[in-house]
Design an enzyme around this catalytic site. Structure first.
Site, PDB file in Angstrom:
ATOM      1  N   ASP A  74       0.853  -1.191   0.000  1.00  0.00           N
ATOM      2  CA  ASP A  74       0.000   0.000   0.000  1.00  0.00           C
ATOM      3  C   ASP A  74       0.891   1.244   0.000  1.00  0.00           C
ATOM      4  O   ASP A  74       2.003   1.223   0.529  1.00  0.00           O
ATOM      5  CB  ASP A  74      -0.888  -0.021   1.246  1.00  0.00           C
ATOM      6  N   ASP A 109      -1.950  -0.530   6.007  1.00  0.00           N
ATOM      7  CA  ASP A 109      -2.263   0.007   7.332  1.00  0.00           C
ATOM      8  C   ASP A 109      -3.725   0.353   7.502  1.00  0.00           C
ATOM      9  O   ASP A 109      -4.176   0.612   8.611  1.00  0.00           O
ATOM     10  CB  ASP A 109      -1.427   1.266   7.589  1.00  0.00           C
ATOM     11  N   ASP A 118      -7.033  -2.171   3.276  1.00  0.00           N
ATOM     12  CA  ASP A 118      -5.998  -3.163   3.017  1.00  0.00           C
ATOM     13  C   ASP A 118      -6.311  -4.519   3.641  1.00  0.00           C
ATOM     14  O   ASP A 118      -5.660  -5.515   3.313  1.00  0.00           O
ATOM     15  CB  ASP A 118      -4.645  -2.673   3.566  1.00  0.00           C
TER      16      ASP A 118
END
Length: 772
Positions: A156, A402, A406
């Site tokens: 990410d 985070d 995700d």
């Protein structure tokens, strides 16, 4: 109203909302206020859909599959071996059903790797403790083994590779005429709010060295705050020499319209176009010497969510270790390309709409995803599908993140990693949780996982060799020599074997600069080469200690005559010989080279064994030696047929000399097998890149593995697990495919492009029947 949706969608910047816009539940209102109508709650909202993807059953871990294959292989071989032993004892030797059954059962238990779960769990637990010292908490132990074989890392962007904090790019300040970068920053800071400020003012003030004290020489007399209409802020201030001036910062097109210099206006236009192509926000800064009647351009600055200081170096090191890194972000395409460029990744970026609209077979889509450097504008189901596509290509994939968005991908990945500051949903779905900012910890984690893998591989090879040695020896010894070994001696050998093997969890091993993947065919062949020589040596030892053969140990006494086909001293010598070979094999299996070739570099040997491993081996070998010398003949723990009696020092020392000689030969055979198998792996890798056919000898050494895979596929037919969350969503929507929903693997061929005319509101390129 401005809303921060970064934890949900991955967009690093706050998005603007106005009447008719859709706001996601769980988003944070950064500025403004509005009245709103709730349109969806629970599993019908964006957050609920994301959580629904977590309902899919947890897949069987990679290490579990490997251990299942190992157990099935050894159990099958052991079963057929002990079945023959049982029939020979029962029929040919007329030993009775009870004795035949007990002997066959003890040999079977000694050959089947019952202690594998204990040893592997110990190795992984020790590794997890070491990882915790490196600021990485492991929530699923088997993830450590999968991390060692990770070939693709999907990361990410917002909050993981970047700071998720709007910052001023001091290297990208365009100055105009005689103004310096420091003067541009000064003017921007004078026209910014220092308390209760928004993200833009905060980015400007944070860039000033020394903070507000650096402006103490300037006195701000008045300030016009930012408004959506003017799109600028201005301040009247007095310089240290007593002059009154005005500073203004705002949208570059607004600052441009304040200027009268055509060249300055053209500079603004060029700056706007160039930064917009990179997805960067830009600000113009101007100064007035006449109370705002005329304005002069001071410079232009850009704002971005900057990469973390360690991100680029971490990605570069991961690539050097053979790991392909892909950036996955919910941000806009232009921002993704610019961030990817700054991080040293490629600029081949796929957008989220392409992921759901791709009309391709499973394999074609997987290859398309593999060729990409990153993905932009993705939603949770997109990330889930990206991870799934990489797995379809047969590669182990890791995912770092985070945010709530995700979580599905973190759970789907072979190794899900939640970075420091992650949301509860991300931590709950992750296998490893970092407690230190940034992703540099992942390099240390990968290096540690490579060491853990090597310890596991060492134990697996050792366990295969030990099982086959015990089974093979007693198979031939019973069939050829009618050898009787008390069952309690077999149990003692097995106990010493498993306890000392646990010390491998603390052994010294090398890391690796490439992913470590299981090659059970290689491991089995190396183990067979090692145990094959051991079996032959043990059989020759048995022939030497048998009084009915043409040669016997000159120092071996016949012992007390207590009946049976095998004397007590014979059993003592064989007991010590097997214990010595099994224990010494720990030193052989830990080193791909010959056992004594210690080296500090990977690939050319192994480091010296740990004192703990040597200590355990020494204790058990010393104990086995004294048992072989002094064991009293009248002590029979099982009270059954067969007995053991101390053979004396001369016979035991001769046994030791023979065991050491056989072990050296076995170690050399292992070295040759290891060299051949590593050479075969290198040739396979070269042929894979050049697309040339494999040589015949490589096919020959791979043949056992191919046959084993076919057997395992027949024994364990794969079970397709439907995505429960996806099916639930489809059922709720009357069977219609929601625009943000991930398609199941089998549905990829019939995937259709997004249909914007589905009655679902679209905001900032995103979509979905959200919440407010």
């Amino acid at each position: 109203m401005k809303v921060d949706e970064s934890s949900l969608t991955g967009e690093s910047l706050a998005v603007s909302k106005k009447s008719g816009s859709t706001i996601l539940a769980g988003a944070v209102v950064a500025e403004g206020e509005m009245d709103a109508v709730v349109t969806a709650i629970g599993k019908e909202c964006f957050f609920g859909k994301t959580m629904a993807l977590l309902d899919a059953p947890q897949e069987v871990g990679h290490l579990t599959q490997v251990l299942n294959r190992l157990s099935a292989f050894l159990a099958a071989v052991s079963f057929f071996g002990v079945l023959i032993i049982f029939l020979v004892l029962l029929v040919a030797r007329d030993a009775g059903v009870g004795y035949s059954l007990v002997t066959a059962f003890v040999i079977f238990v000694s050959s089947v790797p019952i202690g594998v779960p204990v040893v592997t769990t110990t190795v992984l637990a020790v590794g997890a403790r070491q990882m915790a010292k490196e600021k990485a908490i492991v929530s699923r132990l088997s993830a450590l083994e999968e991390l060692s074989g990770m070939e693709v890392l999907c990361s990410d962007k917002t909050g993981t590779l970047t700071l998720n904090k709007l910052s001023l790019d001091q290297e990208d300040i365009l100055t105009w005429k005689d103004h310096s970068q420091a003067q541009v920053l000064l003017l921007a800071a004078l026209s910014a709010k220092w308390t209760n400020n928004d993200a833009i003012d905060r980015a400007v003030t944070n860039a000033v060295e020394g903070g507000q004290e650096a402006l103490s020489a300037y006195k701000v007399k008045s300030m016009d705050a930012f408004s959506p209409v003017s799109k600028k802020t201005s301040a009247t201030f007095t310089t240290p020499d007593g002059k009154d001036m005005m500073a203004c910062k705002g949208a570059p097109q607004v600052i441009r319209d304040l200027l009268s210099d055509s060249k300055a206006q053209e500079a603004c236009n060029n700056y706007i176009a160039e930064r917009a192509s990179k997805g960067l926000r830009s600000l113009g800064v101007a100064i007035s010497h006449d109370g705002g009647n005329s304005w002069e351009l001071a410079g232009l600055i850009s704002l971005l969510d900057p990469p973390r200081s360690d991100s680029a170096a971490t990605i570069r090191r991961a690539q050097e270790m053979g790991i392909q890194v892909k950036m996955v972000t919910g941000d806009q395409y232009a921002i993704a390309v610019e961030t990817s460029r700054r991080l040293g990744l490629g600029t081949k970026i796929m957008e989220g709409e392409e992921l759901l609209g791709a009309k391709a077979t499973n394999l074609e889509f997987a290859k398309h995803v593999e060729a990409m450097d990153g993905f932009a504008g993705v939603f949770p189901e997109h990330k889930h599908r990206i991870v799934e596509a990489v797995q379809l290509s047969g590669r182990l994939v890791g995912m770092t993140g985070d945010g709530v968005n995700d979580a599905p991908a973190l759970k789907k990945a072979n190794v899900g990693i939640a970075v420091a500051g992650a949301t509860g949903a991300a931590k709950g779905a992750a296998d490893i949780i970092f407690t230190e900012e940034g992703i540099s910890t992942i390099i240390t984690a990968i290096q540690n996982s490579h060491k853990i893998f090597r310890r596991l591989e060492t134990y697996i090879i050792y366990r295969i060799a030990s099982s086959l040695l015990i089974l093979g020896y007693f198979f031939f010894a019973i069939l050829i020599f009618d050898f009787e070994m008390p069952t309690w001696v077999l149990v003692l050998i097995n106990l010493l074997n498993d306890v000392s093997a646990m010390a491998t969890s603390l052994d010294k091993v090398h890391s690796s600069d490439k992913p470590r993947l299981w090659n059970m065919n290689k491991d089995v062949i190396i183990a067979c080469a090692l145990c094959g020589v051991d079996i032959i040596g043990a059989m020759i030892l048995t022939a030497f200690v048998r009084p009915v053969t043409w040669f016997t140990f000159p120092a071996l006494s016949e012992g007390t005559d207590q009946g049976g086909t095998t004397s007590g001293p014979e059993v003592a010598c064989v007991f010590l010989g097997l214990c010595a070979l099994l224990q010494l094999n720990l030193l052989s299996t830990r080193n791909p080279n010959v056992w004594w070739w210690f080296n500090s570099k990977e690939g050319s040997g192994a480091p010296p064994p740990s004192l703990i491993l040597v200590g355990f081996m020494s204790i058990f070998l010393l104990a086995a030696t004294f048992v072989g010398v002094y064991w009293p003949s009248h002590v029979r723990p099982d009270g059954g047929r067969g007995w053991m009696e101390g053979a004396g020092w001369k016979a035991i020392l001769l046994t030791w000399a023979w065991a050491l000689a056989v072990w050296q030969l076995a170690d050399f055979a292992k070295f040759l097998a290891s060299w051949v198998m590593h050479r075969a792996e290198d040739i396979q890798a070269d042929c894979r890149h050049t697309e040339e056919p494999l040589p015949a000898w490589v096919k020959a050494v791979n043949a056992p593995g191919v046959l084993g895979d076919r057997f395992m596929r027949m024994a364990y037919k794969p079970v397709k697990v439907a995505n429960k969350g996806v099916k639930t969503l489809r059922k709720r929507q009357g069977g219609k495919q929601p625009p943000q929903d991930i398609k199941e693997v089998d549905d990829l061929k019939s995937a259709t492009p997004l249909d914007p005319a589905n009655g679902v509101s679209q905001v900032n390129g995103g979509g979905g029947a959200d919440n407010v």
